[in-house]
Every structure is written in C-alpha cells, then in structure tokens.
Design a protein around this motif. Structure first.
Motif, short mmCIF file in Angstrom:
data_model
loop_
_atom_site.label_atom_id
_atom_site.label_comp_id
_atom_site.label_asym_id
_atom_site.label_seq_id
_atom_site.Cartn_x
_atom_site.Cartn_y
_atom_site.Cartn_z
N MET A 159 66.29 -38.63 -76.80
CA MET A 159 67.30 -39.20 -77.70
C MET A 159 68.40 -38.16 -77.94
O MET A 159 68.09 -37.00 -78.24
CB MET A 159 66.64 -39.58 -79.04
CG MET A 159 67.65 -40.07 -80.08
SD MET A 159 66.88 -40.38 -81.69
CE MET A 159 65.76 -41.71 -81.28
N PRO A 160 69.68 -38.56 -77.80
CA PRO A 160 70.77 -37.63 -78.11
C PRO A 160 70.65 -37.12 -79.54
O PRO A 160 70.25 -37.85 -80.45
CB PRO A 160 72.02 -38.49 -77.92
CG PRO A 160 71.60 -39.60 -77.02
CD PRO A 160 70.16 -39.86 -77.34
N PHE A 161 71.01 -35.84 -79.72
CA PHE A 161 70.85 -35.25 -81.04
C PHE A 161 71.67 -35.95 -82.10
O PHE A 161 71.26 -36.04 -83.26
CB PHE A 161 71.21 -33.76 -80.98
CG PHE A 161 70.21 -32.93 -80.21
CD1 PHE A 161 68.88 -33.30 -80.13
CD2 PHE A 161 70.61 -31.77 -79.56
CE1 PHE A 161 67.97 -32.55 -79.43
CE2 PHE A 161 69.70 -31.01 -78.85
CZ PHE A 161 68.38 -31.40 -78.79
N GLU A 212 59.81 -33.91 -83.65
CA GLU A 212 60.80 -34.28 -82.64
C GLU A 212 61.67 -33.10 -82.22
O GLU A 212 62.08 -32.99 -81.07
CB GLU A 212 61.69 -35.42 -83.16
CG GLU A 212 61.00 -36.76 -83.23
CD GLU A 212 61.98 -37.87 -83.56
OE1 GLU A 212 62.74 -38.28 -82.66
OE2 GLU A 212 61.99 -38.32 -84.72
N LEU A 213 61.93 -32.20 -83.16
CA LEU A 213 62.77 -31.04 -82.86
C LEU A 213 62.00 -29.92 -82.18
O LEU A 213 62.60 -28.96 -81.70
CB LEU A 213 63.41 -30.52 -84.15
CG LEU A 213 64.52 -31.39 -84.76
CD1 LEU A 213 64.92 -30.84 -86.12
CD2 LEU A 213 65.72 -31.44 -83.82
N VAL A 248 65.72 -23.13 -79.24
CA VAL A 248 67.08 -22.66 -79.53
C VAL A 248 68.14 -23.70 -79.22
O VAL A 248 69.22 -23.70 -79.82
CB VAL A 248 67.37 -21.35 -78.76
CG1 VAL A 248 66.50 -20.23 -79.28
CG2 VAL A 248 67.15 -21.53 -77.27
N ASP A 249 67.88 -24.60 -78.29
CA ASP A 249 68.87 -25.61 -77.94
C ASP A 249 68.97 -26.71 -79.00
O ASP A 249 69.85 -27.57 -78.91
CB ASP A 249 68.54 -26.24 -76.59
CG ASP A 249 67.17 -26.92 -76.57
OD1 ASP A 249 66.25 -26.41 -77.25
OD2 ASP A 249 67.04 -27.96 -75.88
N CYS A 302 71.27 -28.99 -84.34
CA CYS A 302 70.74 -30.26 -84.85
C CYS A 302 69.86 -29.99 -86.07
O CYS A 302 69.95 -30.69 -87.09
CB CYS A 302 69.95 -30.95 -83.76
SG CYS A 302 69.23 -32.54 -84.25
N ALA A 303 69.01 -28.96 -85.99
CA ALA A 303 68.14 -28.61 -87.11
C ALA A 303 68.94 -28.23 -88.34
O ALA A 303 68.56 -28.55 -89.47
CB ALA A 303 67.22 -27.46 -86.70
N GLU A 304 70.07 -27.56 -88.14
CA GLU A 304 70.90 -27.16 -89.27
C GLU A 304 71.44 -28.38 -90.02
O GLU A 304 71.41 -28.43 -91.26
CB GLU A 304 72.06 -26.28 -88.80
CG GLU A 304 72.93 -25.77 -89.94
CD GLU A 304 73.88 -24.70 -89.48
OE1 GLU A 304 74.36 -23.93 -90.33
OE2 GLU A 304 74.16 -24.61 -88.27
#
Length: 249
Positions: A1-3, A33-34, A147-148, A152-154
């Motif tokens: 799924m796109p971020f 998921e992340l 790291v990629d 998204c996580a932020e």
C-alpha cells in the motif's frame, strides 16, 4: 500500500477513536504495517505520575516502566531529553548529536536492550501550556530500523498524538487569568530578572506599588512565589522565552 494511503487511512481511523483502548488497537495495526514492534505515545511526566489527564499508551515490554523506577532512571531517558531539542522526528542513532549522553542516559539505553527494545524513531510533541510528550516507534533488539518508512512514521506519530490530545480534551481552550497593563509590565520585567527597585525605576512608580502589582499577579494565578508566577506566564505565553532568557552568545 502506498504510504500516502496508509497515512490517510490511519488518520481517518484515529479520528474516530473515542478512548485510549480504541486508539491503541489502531496503533498496534499500523505499527506492524510499518515494520516496527513497539510504540509509545505519552506525556513524559506520566512515567512518574498516574494523573489521569496525562497521556500514556504504549506496547513496550511488561516491566520496563518498573525497571526505570527501581533504578531511579525515570528522568534520565535520553530520547525524552532529545525531544526537547528538535522539532522533527529523529532516529535514536542520532541521540549523541542531540543531547549529552552521561552515565545515567547510557544506562537507560543499555537496560532497554535487556528488555528487547532495540533501535527506534521518535516524533517530539511539545505544545505550549501542556506536558512535554513524544511518540516513539521501536524495533526489537537485533532488528533493523525500517529507514524507508520513517517519513511515514513521523506523520502517523503526529496524527496519533493529535487524536490522543482530542480524547483527553487537551485542545480545549484554557482561560488565562487577566492581568492589568501594569501587572503585565511588572511581570514581564520580573521574568527578565529585574528587582522591584529596578522595575519601579523603569516604570516610574514606587517600589511599594511595584510590590503590590506583583502580589496581585500572584493572586490572579493563585501561586505563592514569584518563581511560580514567572513559570505560569511563560507557559501562557504572556511573556516569551526570548524576553526572559538572555540570548545565546
């Protein structure tokens, strides 16, 4: 799924959560998921206090908070210290660049590894007038940080804390005590380190009048000391930190 879709989906689900339990369930799903194993969404003060208004939702291993308390390390977490030094998310590998790592700070990191908490990524959340907080994702010891997915996580961390603040009614407007023009002037100069005599000289009033203005300001805030008064007006942004603290040389 796109971020971007993942972020939008998480934001929608978080916005519908009505309590901490619902938000925790949504966060557990997105954490997996992340590519992380743990998360911690909290006001830092919640580790030392059980006050119900403080936010704390986490999936760290059982006993970790007790480990900090038993070894008197609650206030030594370098991740929390670093959260006060930056306005963007940071990987824990960046800690030496953000804060000094003394013996106690290094002990926190060492003990966290014993609880299978490895590397992590933290989003600072500091809202004036509210307790300092952060949102952290972490992986198990020996696992690599995804790291990629950190950008998204932020964004997800920021949305998660916004949802938690809503659940705990933090966005509600808090009424600040009213200070008169003279009271405000006196308190601003007090915060800058001026004595009553210096304040009186600057404003062209008597020392006793200055004392009375400061006393009324303390009464308005229901505090007993001048130090508490200064802290309150800084919190409420009636006085800026630039006015109260000398600039860096």
């Amino acid at each position: 799924m796109p971020f971007s879709r993942l972020i939008d989906r998480f934001e929608a689900k978080a916005a519908s959560c009505l309590d901490d339990h619902a938000l925790q369930a949504v966060l557990q799903d997105v954490t997996r998921e992340l590519g992380f194993h743990y998360f911690a969404l909290l006001h830092h003060a919640s580790l030392a206090s059980a006050r119900p208004e403080l936010i704390r939702i986490d999936t760290y291993p059982s006993g970790w908070d007790r480990e900090l308390a038993v070894h008197n390390l609650v206030g030594a977490d370098p991740v929390h210290h670093a959260s006060l030094r930056t306005n963007v998310g940071f990987a824990w590998s960046e800690l030496p660049r953000l804060v000094p790592l003394g013996h106690r700070e290094r002990e926190v990191l060492e003990r966290s590894r014993r609880f299978d908490i490895g590397d992590g990524f933290t989003v600072p959340v500091n809202v004036p007038g509210e307790p300092c907080g952060s949102f952290s994702f972490a992986v198990r010891t020996g696992s690599g940080l995804p790291v990629d997915r950190l950008l998204c996580a932020e964004q997800i961390g920021a949305h998660a804390f916004r949802a938690a603040r809503r659940i705990h009614d933090y966005p509600s407007v808090r009424r600040c005590p009213h200070l008169s023009r003279r009271e405000h002037q006196c308190v601003r100069l007090l915060a800058a380190g001026k004595t009553d005599w210096e304040i009186a000289t600057i404003l062209g009033i008597s020392v006793e009048t200055t004392h009375q203005y400061v006393k009324r300001a303390r009464a308005a805030y229901d505090v007993v000391s001048r130090t508490q008064l200064v802290v309150c007006v800084l919190r409420d942004a009636l006085v800026s930190f630039d006015e109260a603290i000398p600039p860096y040389r």
